[in-house]
Write a protein that holds these residues in place. Structure first.
Motif, PDB file in Angstrom:
ATOM      1  N   UNK A 152       0.831  -1.212   0.000  1.00  0.00           N
ATOM      2  CA  UNK A 152       0.000   0.000   0.000  1.00  0.00           C
ATOM      3  C   UNK A 152       0.866   1.262   0.000  1.00  0.00           C
ATOM      4  N   UNK A 153       1.930   1.252   0.797  1.00  0.00           N
ATOM      5  CA  UNK A 153       2.823   2.411   0.868  1.00  0.00           C
ATOM      6  C   UNK A 153       3.583   2.601  -0.450  1.00  0.00           C
ATOM      7  N   UNK A 154       3.995   1.489  -1.055  1.00  0.00           N
ATOM      8  CA  UNK A 154       4.680   1.582  -2.344  1.00  0.00           C
ATOM      9  C   UNK A 154       3.760   2.187  -3.402  1.00  0.00           C
ATOM     10  N   UNK A 155       2.513   1.720  -3.418  1.00  0.00           N
ATOM     11  CA  UNK A 155       1.551   2.224  -4.404  1.00  0.00           C
ATOM     12  C   UNK A 155       1.278   3.704  -4.177  1.00  0.00           C
ATOM     13  N   UNK A 156       1.186   4.084  -2.925  1.00  0.00           N
ATOM     14  CA  UNK A 156       0.939   5.482  -2.585  1.00  0.00           C
ATOM     15  C   UNK A 156       2.109   6.356  -3.038  1.00  0.00           C
ATOM     16  N   UNK A 157       3.327   5.881  -2.778  1.00  0.00           N
ATOM     17  CA  UNK A 157       4.514   6.631  -3.182  1.00  0.00           C
ATOM     18  C   UNK A 157       4.624   6.717  -4.691  1.00  0.00           C
ATOM     19  N   UNK A 158       4.332   5.600  -5.373  1.00  0.00           N
ATOM     20  CA  UNK A 158       4.434   5.573  -6.835  1.00  0.00           C
ATOM     21  C   UNK A 158       3.409   6.500  -7.480  1.00  0.00           C
ATOM     22  N   UNK A 159       2.224   6.548  -6.901  1.00  0.00           N
ATOM     23  CA  UNK A 159       1.173   7.386  -7.469  1.00  0.00           C
ATOM     24  C   UNK A 159       1.563   8.860  -7.435  1.00  0.00           C
ATOM     25  N   UNK A 160       2.219   9.258  -6.340  1.00  0.00           N
ATOM     26  CA  UNK A 160       2.543  10.675  -6.192  1.00  0.00           C
ATOM     27  C   UNK A 160       3.888  11.058  -6.802  1.00  0.00           C
ATOM     28  N   UNK A 161       4.842  10.120  -6.790  1.00  0.00           N
ATOM     29  CA  UNK A 161       6.194  10.497  -7.216  1.00  0.00           C
ATOM     30  C   UNK A 161       6.799   9.554  -8.247  1.00  0.00           C
ATOM     31  N   UNK A 162       5.974   8.661  -8.822  1.00  0.00           N
ATOM     32  CA  UNK A 162       6.483   7.741  -9.833  1.00  0.00           C
ATOM     33  C   UNK A 162       7.041   8.446 -11.052  1.00  0.00           C
ATOM     34  N   UNK A 163       6.541   9.642 -11.320  1.00  0.00           N
ATOM     35  CA  UNK A 163       7.003  10.378 -12.505  1.00  0.00           C
ATOM     36  C   UNK A 163       8.452  10.835 -12.370  1.00  0.00           C
ATOM     37  N   UNK A 164       8.992  10.771 -11.138  1.00  0.00           N
ATOM     38  CA  UNK A 164      10.371  11.204 -10.914  1.00  0.00           C
ATOM     39  C   UNK A 164      11.380  10.121 -11.269  1.00  0.00           C
ATOM     40  N   UNK A 165      10.900   8.885 -11.428  1.00  0.00           N
ATOM     41  CA  UNK A 165      11.803   7.757 -11.703  1.00  0.00           C
ATOM     42  C   UNK A 165      12.269   7.827 -13.146  1.00  0.00           C
ATOM     43  N   UNK A 166      13.565   7.764 -13.351  1.00  0.00           N
ATOM     44  CA  UNK A 166      14.117   7.803 -14.711  1.00  0.00           C
ATOM     45  C   UNK A 166      14.144   6.394 -15.298  1.00  0.00           C
ATOM     46  N   UNK A 167      14.315   6.320 -16.591  1.00  0.00           N
ATOM     47  CA  UNK A 167      14.359   5.014 -17.277  1.00  0.00           C
ATOM     48  C   UNK A 167      15.493   4.148 -16.746  1.00  0.00           C
ATOM     49  N   UNK A 168      16.637   4.751 -16.454  1.00  0.00           N
ATOM     50  CA  UNK A 168      17.788   3.994 -15.957  1.00  0.00           C
ATOM     51  C   UNK A 168      17.501   3.430 -14.578  1.00  0.00           C
ATOM     52  N   UNK A 169      16.701   4.139 -13.785  1.00  0.00           N
ATOM     53  CA  UNK A 169      16.344   3.634 -12.458  1.00  0.00           C
ATOM     54  C   UNK A 169      15.577   2.322 -12.556  1.00  0.00           C
ATOM     55  N   UNK A 170      14.748   2.195 -13.583  1.00  0.00           N
ATOM     56  CA  UNK A 170      13.894   1.011 -13.704  1.00  0.00           C
ATOM     57  C   UNK A 170      14.579  -0.108 -14.478  1.00  0.00           C
ATOM     58  N   UNK A 171      15.710   0.166 -15.024  1.00  0.00           N
ATOM     59  CA  UNK A 171      16.408  -0.872 -15.797  1.00  0.00           C
ATOM     60  C   UNK A 171      16.933  -1.937 -14.861  1.00  0.00           C
ATOM     61  N   UNK A 172      16.809  -3.194 -15.230  1.00  0.00           N
ATOM     62  CA  UNK A 172      17.295  -4.283 -14.379  1.00  0.00           C
ATOM     63  C   UNK A 172      18.760  -4.557 -14.699  1.00  0.00           C
TER      64      UNK A 172
END
Length: 206
Positions: A186-206
């Motif tokens: 729930x906390x992850x979803x809440x954080x992602x909803x408000x600040x997910x746009x700040x994550x860069x493509x490189x951050x999500x790269x595995x």
């Protein structure tokens, strides 16, 4: 520990629990379910529903009672787990209960229920407290949660199915901090909803 045969000739054979322990051995559920942590010694007695201030290894080790052997085995497993950093000397109640259950150990059902009920009340109170957090403080905490999840657990808010919440729960559990998976998710979803746009493509790269 004495090896004297446990039969009708043993001096403690016919004693009730109250007589053997020289007091009421039942755990004070109200106190122990509210305690922030249990030592390993306390947790072993509590796992049987016994009061640690009455039932403990110091009393049992030379008693010759069959229960002492069962207690010693469970105590040995917990001590070994502590040496391997699976447990700490002081553990949150739910963390110890979870560890015991993973080992296939029984745990006093009344105390377990009291601990879980206490946690639900605490979570409700925490939710109410969160609602009154200073917005700036709340935003900082959510960014922290999201940043650590992305960097250390490769969390991707766009994935509909993810094991990250479980991985974080397991990591917390290993250091004695108990937090249920639904709360983390729930906390992850809440954080992602408000600040997910700040994550860069490189951050999500595995």
């Amino acid at each position: 520990m004495t090896n004297r045969a446990w039969d009708e000739n043993h001096p403690h054979f016919y004693l009730t629990d109250e007589e053997f322990f020289d007091g009421d051995p039942r755990a004070d559920l109200g106190y122990w379910s509210r305690a922030a942590c249990w030592t390993i010694e306390e947790a072993i007695a509590l796992s049987y529903g016994y009061e640690p201030r009455v039932v403990n290894w110091e009393f049992l080790k030379n008693s010759g009672h069959p229960f002492a052997e069962l207690y010693a085995q469970r105590r040995s497993l917990a001590m070994r787990a502590r040496h391997m950093d699976q447990l700490k000397e002081f553990n949150e109640p739910e963390a110890f209960i979870n560890w015991a259950k993973r080992q296939g150990m029984s745990f006093d059902s009344d105390l377990e229920k009291s601990v879980k009920n206490g946690k639900k009340s605490a979570n409700t109170a925490q939710t109410q407290e969160d609602d009154h957090l200073n917005p700036k403080t709340r935003h900082s905490l959510l960014k922290l949660v999201l940043g650590v999840a992305v960097e250390k657990y490769r969390y991707d808010p766009e994935r509909t199915r993810s094991s990250v919440a479980r991985e974080i729960r397991d990591s917390l559990d290993r250091v004695g901090i108990s937090l249920d998976e639904d709360t983390i998710r729930r906390r992850l979803a809440e954080a992602a909803e408000e600040f997910g746009h700040l994550i860069t493509a490189s951050d999500k790269a595995s």
